[in-house]
Design a protein around this motif. Structure first.
Motif, PDB file in Angstrom:
ATOM      1  N   SER A   1       1.097  -0.946  -0.142  1.00  0.00           N
ATOM      2  CA  SER A   1      -0.019   0.150   0.084  1.00  0.00           C
ATOM      3  C   SER A   1       0.703   1.078  -0.088  1.00  0.00           C
ATOM      4  CB  SER A   1      -0.546  -0.176   1.546  1.00  0.00           C
ATOM      5  OG  SER A   1      -1.668   1.004   1.665  1.00  0.00           O
TER       6      SER A   1
ATOM      7  N   ARG B   1      -5.631  -6.811  -9.072  1.00  0.00           N
ATOM      8  CA  ARG B   1      -6.198  -7.899  -8.911  1.00  0.00           C
ATOM      9  C   ARG B   1      -5.397  -8.890  -7.705  1.00  0.00           C
ATOM     10  NH1 ARG B   1      -9.764  -7.504 -12.301  1.00  0.00           N
ATOM     11  NH2 ARG B   1      -9.509  -7.210 -14.242  1.00  0.00           N
TER      12      ARG B   1
ATOM     13  N   GLN C   1     -10.029  -8.419  -1.668  1.00  0.00           N
ATOM     14  CA  GLN C   1     -10.064  -6.793  -1.462  1.00  0.00           C
ATOM     15  C   GLN C   1     -11.420  -5.897  -1.691  1.00  0.00           C
ATOM     16  OE1 GLN C   1      -8.129  -4.775   0.928  1.00  0.00           O
ATOM     17  NE2 GLN C   1      -6.929  -6.795   0.931  1.00  0.00           N
ATOM     18  N   ARG C   2     -12.139  -5.184  -1.043  1.00  0.00           N
ATOM     19  CA  ARG C   2     -13.511  -4.883  -1.447  1.00  0.00           C
ATOM     20  C   ARG C   2     -13.549  -3.658  -2.145  1.00  0.00           C
ATOM     21  NH1 ARG C   2     -17.080  -1.657   3.033  1.00  0.00           N
ATOM     22  NH2 ARG C   2     -15.353   0.342   2.055  1.00  0.00           N
ATOM     23  N   ASP C   3     -12.557  -3.037  -2.384  1.00  0.00           N
ATOM     24  CA  ASP C   3     -12.168  -2.395  -3.260  1.00  0.00           C
ATOM     25  C   ASP C   3     -10.798  -2.469  -4.561  1.00  0.00           C
ATOM     26  OD1 ASP C   3     -14.565  -0.776  -1.437  1.00  0.00           O
ATOM     27  OD2 ASP C   3     -13.385   0.330  -0.396  1.00  0.00           O
ATOM     28  N   ALA C   4     -11.074  -1.987  -5.366  1.00  0.00           N
ATOM     29  CA  ALA C   4     -10.047  -1.998  -6.341  1.00  0.00           C
ATOM     30  C   ALA C   4      -9.644  -1.361  -6.279  1.00  0.00           C
ATOM     31  CB  ALA C   4     -11.080  -1.355  -7.710  1.00  0.00           C
ATOM     32  N   TRP C   5      -7.983  -1.527  -6.506  1.00  0.00           N
ATOM     33  CA  TRP C   5      -6.179  -1.191  -5.789  1.00  0.00           C
ATOM     34  C   TRP C   5      -5.987  -0.944  -7.162  1.00  0.00           C
ATOM     35  CZ3 TRP C   5      -4.144   0.800  -1.082  1.00  0.00           C
ATOM     36  CH2 TRP C   5      -5.247   0.105  -0.171  1.00  0.00           C
TER      37      TRP C   5
ATOM     38  N   PRO D   1      -5.764   2.977  -3.099  1.00  0.00           N
ATOM     39  CA  PRO D   1      -7.287   2.073  -3.518  1.00  0.00           C
ATOM     40  C   PRO D   1      -7.830   3.345  -4.595  1.00  0.00           C
ATOM     41  CG  PRO D   1      -7.324   3.213  -1.956  1.00  0.00           C
ATOM     42  CD  PRO D   1      -5.107   3.757  -1.914  1.00  0.00           C
ATOM     43  N   THR D   2      -8.783   3.249  -5.121  1.00  0.00           N
ATOM     44  CA  THR D   2      -9.328   3.867  -6.100  1.00  0.00           C
ATOM     45  C   THR D   2      -8.455   5.183  -7.604  1.00  0.00           C
ATOM     46  OG1 THR D   2      -9.020   6.074  -4.511  1.00  0.00           O
ATOM     47  CG2 THR D   2     -10.389   4.561  -4.248  1.00  0.00           C
ATOM     48  N   THR D   3      -9.709   5.095  -8.381  1.00  0.00           N
ATOM     49  CA  THR D   3      -9.096   5.549 -10.024  1.00  0.00           C
ATOM     50  C   THR D   3      -8.607   6.954  -9.588  1.00  0.00           C
ATOM     51  OG1 THR D   3     -11.216   6.517 -10.117  1.00  0.00           O
ATOM     52  CG2 THR D   3     -11.016   4.225 -10.877  1.00  0.00           C
TER      53      THR D   3
ATOM     54  N   ARG E   1      -5.326  -2.310 -13.161  1.00  0.00           N
ATOM     55  CA  ARG E   1      -5.377  -2.591 -11.724  1.00  0.00           C
ATOM     56  C   ARG E   1      -5.640  -3.413 -10.716  1.00  0.00           C
ATOM     57  NH1 ARG E   1     -12.269  -3.726 -10.894  1.00  0.00           N
ATOM     58  NH2 ARG E   1     -12.090  -4.808  -8.700  1.00  0.00           N
TER      59      ARG E   1
ATOM     60  N   HIS F   1      -6.870   8.167  -6.913  1.00  0.00           N
ATOM     61  CA  HIS F   1      -5.620   8.415  -6.054  1.00  0.00           C
ATOM     62  C   HIS F   1      -4.606   9.386  -6.270  1.00  0.00           C
ATOM     63  CE1 HIS F   1      -2.837   7.523  -2.725  1.00  0.00           C
ATOM     64  NE2 HIS F   1      -2.966   7.108  -2.154  1.00  0.00           N
TER      65      HIS F   1
END
Length: 329
Positions: A212, A235, A239-243, A259-261, A233, A263
């Protein structure tokens, strides 16, 4: 022109099917058909370079390298010197600063318009590469490493046409077997396979951690930094959200993710490059005199052009005036 020798996921050699389709078109048009193989040259001049770049953590574009080293070098020399052609025509959606209308208006029954081509080659001004009429299909991105010599003797018959209109012409000419072909996307020789599976056939597995970018926490494990590109992305299981991939450290094998598009770590406003390739051979006078130049650029095909401020130094620095995002999917 055959550059890659392998079977697709169904055990079929797609290059043989492409060759058969081209042969049918030549028969319909009553023109000679020639086939040449550059499998060895492609391996040594394009693919090995591709692997070295991936190992360095970068993401090269094989289509640009293929056009530079194979199509507009080996194949171009074969056409001009081997077959004795006046020029080479390709189906790219692009155009040049040379006017080609007078060439295409010649009747096919008339003598070869040698004077037209001779006049083209004797022009002393450098030939420039321009976008074609179909801006959505614009392929100048893939032609950006062409030499001046090759561009001077290359014709782009589709320069003033759109893809839809070309399909209409093909349908009226009865080329149904070509119209049914899927449009090629991505790296041509990979086919329907996952990129990760393909690249691991050639590069040794080198597992590392997803880390992270926010708190240094280990998020999961990857199979090799070269299987991932910036903005992709990641995989990561559980993880609930996309990294998304924001950076890579090839010395430790760590791939940093955010995290998120949106960041902040996904965005850059400065890019440092090595020497530019100038199709006109000489750099613009403005850049030579002031060491600075305003221009537009893109680093992904079909990405909108961005305004940039370029500063010339030991390395060239491109500063995006709009804010660059490395997010690619």
């Amino acid at each position: 022109m055959k550059n890659w020798d392998s079977l697709d996921e169904n055990g079929v050699c797609s290059s043989e099917k492409d060759c058969e389709d081209a042969y049918k078109v030549c028969q319909s048009l009553d023109i000679p058909f020639h086939q040449v193989s550059y499998v060895k040259e492609y391996w040594h001049e394009v693919f090995t370079n591709l692997l070295k770049e991936y190992e360095k953590g970068r993401t090269p574009n094989p289509d640009i390298l293929c056009n530079k080293h194979i199509k507009f070098n080996h194949f171009y020399n074969y056409a001009i010197n081997g077959l004795g052609a006046d020029a080479m025509a390709t189906g790219h959606y692009a155009r040049t600063s040379q006017e080609d209308e007078d060439v295409f208006q010649q009747s096919h029954l008339a003598p070869s318009p040698q004077h037209v081509f001779r006049d083209r080659f004797e022009i002393r001004n450098p030939v420039r590469l321009y976008q074609g009429a179909d801006r959505f299909k614009d392929q100048t991105f893939f032609l950006s490493q062409m030499s001046q010599d090759a561009l001077r003797r290359t014709l782009f018959p589709l320069s003033g046409l759109t893809k839809d209109y070309v399909k209409k012409i093909a349908a009226e000419a009865g080329f149904q077997h070509v119209l049914k072909k899927k449009e090629s996307m991505g790296i041509c020789f990979i086919g329907e396979r996952k990129f990760e599976d393909f690249i691991l056939e050639y590069l040794e597995l080198k597992p590392g951690n997803f880390v992270s970018i926010e708190d240094g926490k280990i998020m999961g494990e990857h199979k090799g930094w070269f299987t991932l590109t910036l903005g992709q992305r990641a995989r990561i299981g559980g993880q609930r959200d996309a990294w998304f991939v924001v950076d890579k450290d090839i010395t430790t094998g760590e791939v940093f993710v955010g995290p998120t598009t949106n960041h902040p770590a996904l965005f850059r406003d400065t890019v440092r490059t090595d020497r530019f390739h100038w199709i006109t051979e000489d750099p613009p006078t403005e850049l030579i005199q002031t060491k600075m130049m305003e221009c537009h650029f893109r680093f992904i095909h079909q990405m909108p052009l961005s305004e940039s401020h370029n500063t010339l130094g030991p390395d060239t620095v491109c500063k995006d005036l709009n804010g660059v995002s490395w997010l690619t999917g």
